[in-house]
Design an enzyme around this catalytic site. Structure first.
Site, PDB file in Angstrom:
ATOM      1  N   GLU A 209      74.215  37.905  50.533  1.00  8.37           N
ATOM      2  CA  GLU A 209      74.463  39.118  49.999  1.00  8.37           C
ATOM      3  C   GLU A 209      74.394  40.181  51.399  1.00  8.37           C
ATOM      4  O   GLU A 209      73.470  39.980  51.796  1.00  8.37           O
ATOM      5  CB  GLU A 209      73.160  39.422  49.172  1.00  8.37           C
ATOM      6  N   CYS A 243      71.222  48.125  51.139  1.00  9.83           N
ATOM      7  CA  CYS A 243      72.360  47.643  51.265  1.00  9.83           C
ATOM      8  C   CYS A 243      73.455  48.130  50.302  1.00  9.83           C
ATOM      9  O   CYS A 243      74.583  48.246  50.553  1.00  9.83           O
ATOM     10  CB  CYS A 243      72.336  46.136  50.968  1.00  9.83           C
TER      11      CYS A 243
END
Length: 372
Positions: A209, A243
């Protein structure tokens, strides 16, 4: 290898079948819930020390979202564990055909510093639910949270099946030499490449990720106040160290003019006239990260904010106008409280701009027109 003994110990526990019964998985998941309840104050204090995380942000992201994940898992676990029967074809006509969800084995979770509880607990909850043994490596950058996890988690989980490793870059490199059955990593693309290279030696499957420069397209038909509040919330939450935050805005020159006063108003509404004094605005996690983000302020022109304080690792909520694609702020994920605005002529140009760059983790689009 300094970690071989630990990995072998966990593998022996896994091979014994200990983690497979549903009752065992439920008991360990409930123990994670007790950790969140009983250590709530410690979590809030550790994240405040590490990066000035406001208590609401820390409670919402580090505790509430994890409890939500936990409840969802406990409510669905028996259903998820059942075999799934599938249609037969000519080859399997005489067989019983079904999909069985089987645990991988010994799993490694490497967590980042920006949501230091959430981003190791959520994959841990999944790994426990699936019947795996787990090695957790919290981020060494968020030192206080790392210490909390290392000291406390072993008091709640079965130490034969779950272990916390505290490690810097060199130790993590040695840890990755061991054979794991699955690796879950959250962090930067540069480290993601290192993880994937190490995993390839053992043909270990991975989930990476990795974030990225998330575009936010604002069309000329939209509720400007609404857009400004949502973008300001997403960009400046956790001082921009998220993020999935909008990394930059793409809009027309006319929309830039309308958006600027609305963003200024939203920032003042959220953080007051001096965000440095606001209890709701966090800090950059470390000196190295602070200096990297501060260097990006030379892109375009500072339209809102721009103030910094190195001693406090404070960077004000900042909006940069008239940013060029070649400017430093557009070359890397910002991961801080800076929002560049890049002018495009229309939606097609925005789409071309996004498609010409590496695939981001998320794309945002604001418009009153569903076709957009």
């Amino acid at each position: 290898n300094p970690y071989a003994g630990l990995v072998n110990h966990l593998r022996a526990a896994w091979l014994s079948g200990k983690t497979r019964p549903m009752e065992y998985r439920v008991a360990q998941l409930e123990a994670v819930g007790r950790f969140l309840d009983e250590k709530k104050q410690d979590i809030l204090e550790a994240t405040a020390l590490d990066m000035g995380k406001p208590s609401f942000e820390a409670y919402f992201t580090e505790i509430l979202l994890c409890k939500n994940e936990l409840n969802n898992t406990l409510n669905n676990l028996s259903h998820w564990m059942k075999d799934e029967h599938v249609d037969k074809n000519l080859v399997t006509q005489l067989d019983s055909a079904f999909i069985r969800k089987d645990p991988y084995g010994v799993v490694l979770i490497i967590a980042p510093w920006n949501y230091p509880i959430h981003l190791f607990l959520v994959p841990l909850i999944g790994a426990i639910a699936a019947g795996n043994c787990v090695v957790v490596k919290p981020s060494e950058t968020a030192k206080n949270t790392e210490r909390l996890v290392a000291e406390m988690l072993s008091c709640y989980l079965d130490n034969d099946c779950f272990a916390v490793v505290t490690a810097g870059v060199q130790e993590t490199t040695r840890l990755l030499e061991n054979k794991f059955d699955y690796i879950f990593f959250t962090g930067s693309p540069s480290v993601g490449r290192i993880i994937m290279t190490a995993a390839a030696k053992h043909l270990t499957p991975v989930t990476l990720e990795l974030g990225g420069k998330n575009p936010c397209y604002v069309s000329d038909t939209c509720d400007v106040q609404n857009v400004a509040r949502r973008v300001a919330w997403g960009r400046f939450f956790n001082a921009g160290q998220t993020c999935i935050a909008p990394d930059y805005v793409l809009c027309s020159v006319e929309m830039q003019e309308k958006l600027m006063p609305a963003l200024r108003e939203a920032i003042t509404e959220f953080f007051g006239s001096n965000p440095q004094e606001s209890p709701d605005f966090g800090r950059i996690v470390g000196d190295k990260q602070f200096r990297r983000i501060r260097a990006l302020l030379c892109s375009g022109r500072v339209a809102i904010g721009g103030q910094t304080d190195e001693k406090e690792r404070y960077i004000a909520p900042t909006v940069l106008a008239d940013v060029l694609p070649s400017d430093p702020a557009m070359q890397e994920e910002i991961f801080g409280p800076i929002l560049p605005i890049v002018v495009v002529a229309n939606m097609d140009e925005a789409i071309d701009f996004i498609n010409a760059r590496p695939q981001p983790l998320v794309v945002y689009a604001f418009s009153c027109d569903s076709k957009v």
